[in-house]
Design an enzyme around this catalytic site. Structure first.
Site, PDB file in Angstrom:
ATOM      1  N   ASP A  40       0.806  -1.012  -0.128  1.00 48.73           N
ATOM      2  CA  ASP A  40       0.095  -0.053   0.060  1.00 48.73           C
ATOM      3  C   ASP A  40       0.792   1.385   0.034  1.00 48.73           C
ATOM      4  O   ASP A  40       1.727   1.267   0.792  1.00 48.73           O
ATOM      5  CB  ASP A  40      -1.015   0.005   1.233  1.00 48.73           C
ATOM      6  CG  ASP A  40      -2.062   0.951   0.961  1.00 48.73           C
ATOM      7  OD1 ASP A  40      -1.687   2.210   0.960  1.00 48.73           O
ATOM      8  OD2 ASP A  40      -3.432   0.608   1.390  1.00 48.73           O
ATOM      9  N   HIS A 109     -10.718  -5.073  -2.738  1.00 48.02           N
ATOM     10  CA  HIS A 109      -9.260  -5.277  -1.948  1.00 48.02           C
ATOM     11  C   HIS A 109      -9.181  -5.624  -0.411  1.00 48.02           C
ATOM     12  O   HIS A 109     -10.092  -5.117   0.116  1.00 48.02           O
ATOM     13  CB  HIS A 109      -8.336  -4.235  -2.347  1.00 48.02           C
ATOM     14  CG  HIS A 109      -8.994  -2.786  -1.905  1.00 48.02           C
ATOM     15  ND1 HIS A 109      -9.562  -2.067  -2.636  1.00 48.02           N
ATOM     16  CD2 HIS A 109      -8.668  -1.975  -0.887  1.00 48.02           C
ATOM     17  CE1 HIS A 109     -10.194  -1.033  -1.956  1.00 48.02           C
ATOM     18  NE2 HIS A 109      -9.224  -0.985  -1.019  1.00 48.02           N
TER      19      HIS A 109
HETATM   20  P1  AMP Z   1      -9.513   1.805   0.279  1.00 46.98           P
HETATM   21  O1  AMP Z   1      -9.906   3.156   0.844  1.00 46.98           O
HETATM   22  O2  AMP Z   1     -10.178   0.718   1.151  1.00 46.98           O
HETATM   23  O3  AMP Z   1     -10.494   1.706  -0.948  1.00 46.98           O
HETATM   24  O4  AMP Z   1      -8.352   1.501   0.108  1.00 46.98           O
HETATM   25  C1  AMP Z   1      -7.672   2.161  -1.077  1.00 46.98           C
HETATM   26  C2  AMP Z   1      -5.933   1.665  -0.552  1.00 46.98           C
HETATM   27  O5  AMP Z   1      -5.435   1.857  -1.657  1.00 46.98           O
HETATM   28  C3  AMP Z   1      -5.754   2.820   0.291  1.00 46.98           C
HETATM   29  O6  AMP Z   1      -4.943   2.595   1.515  1.00 46.98           O
HETATM   30  C4  AMP Z   1      -4.530   3.761  -0.369  1.00 46.98           C
HETATM   31  O7  AMP Z   1      -3.365   4.047   0.236  1.00 46.98           O
HETATM   32  C5  AMP Z   1      -4.103   2.628  -1.438  1.00 46.98           C
HETATM   33  N1  AMP Z   1      -3.502   3.069  -2.745  1.00 46.98           N
HETATM   34  C6  AMP Z   1      -4.070   4.158  -3.693  1.00 46.98           C
HETATM   35  N2  AMP Z   1      -3.122   4.210  -4.728  1.00 46.98           N
HETATM   36  C7  AMP Z   1      -2.435   3.385  -4.610  1.00 46.98           C
HETATM   37  C8  AMP Z   1      -1.265   2.737  -5.636  1.00 46.98           C
HETATM   38  N3  AMP Z   1      -0.907   3.671  -6.484  1.00 46.98           N
HETATM   39  N4  AMP Z   1      -0.577   1.803  -5.053  1.00 46.98           N
HETATM   40  C9  AMP Z   1      -0.753   1.271  -3.842  1.00 46.98           C
HETATM   41  N5  AMP Z   1      -1.439   1.465  -2.820  1.00 46.98           N
HETATM   42  C10 AMP Z   1      -2.502   2.515  -3.279  1.00 46.98           C
END
Ligand code: AMP
Length: 146
Positions: A40, A109
């Site tokens: 993440d 996810h």
């Molecule tokens: P959610 O809010 O449960 O949809 O989680 C989305 C997660 O994706 C968050 O913890 C973000 O930090 C993570 N995230 C967003 N963009 C990226 C990226 N490019 N690479 C890795 N993680 C990401």
């Protein structure tokens, strides 16, 4: 009546779809024919990993059984490796459904976060150091692939 906006259709341009298509870089931890796991980018604790299915599912409601099983099996592999790499027994498994719950990326996810629930940091706030993420991904992958 609730004012919460709801994501109903899968968006092929969401950030995780772009990763699956190879369009943007990420720190890969593990991949098989049905799942992908990566660091993440804004971790809630050191070693925060996301596991996604290679299925176009917005949230849990859309997830097909074979992908649900595959995601869970990948989560087990990641969790066992996290315990070794980050020397933590506590691994939080979190998964948000819908914007009201805090979901920000609308491709299903699972979060795996080495932490205690009592010290869990804020969600998706602070960008991690890319070199540290790359090293952590390598350490986890080395254990999973051993
Ligand atoms: P959610 O809010 O449960 O949809 O989680 C989305 C997660 O994706 C968050 O913890 C973000 O930090 C993570 N995230 C967003 N963009 C990226 C990226 N490019 N690479 C890795 N993680 C990401």
């Amino acid at each position: 009546m609730s004012q919460v906006s709801q994501q109903t259709a899968y968006d092929d341009n969401n950030i995780f779809a772009k990763m699956l298509n190879g369009d943007i870089p990420y720190h890969k931890v593990y991949e098989d024919d049905k799942t992908l796991a990566f660091m993440d980018i804004m971790p809630q604790a050191e070693g925060h990993v996301l596991v996604i299915p290679k299925q176009k599912a917005v949230d849990l409601a859309d997830l097909e059984p074979e992908y649900a099983a595959a995601v869970l099996m990948t989560c087990k592999k990641i969790m066992q490796a996290q315990r070794q790499v980050f020397k933590r027994e506590g691994i939080i498994q979190m998964q948000l459904n819908g914007s009201e719950a805090g979901q920000t990326v609308f491709h299903y996810h699972v979060h795996l976060i080495p932490s205690s629930i009592h010290e869990l940091g804020k969600h998706a706030i602070k960008m991690a150091n890319q070199d540290e993420l790359a090293e952590q991904a390598q350490q986890l992958a080395a254990i999973i692939n051993a």
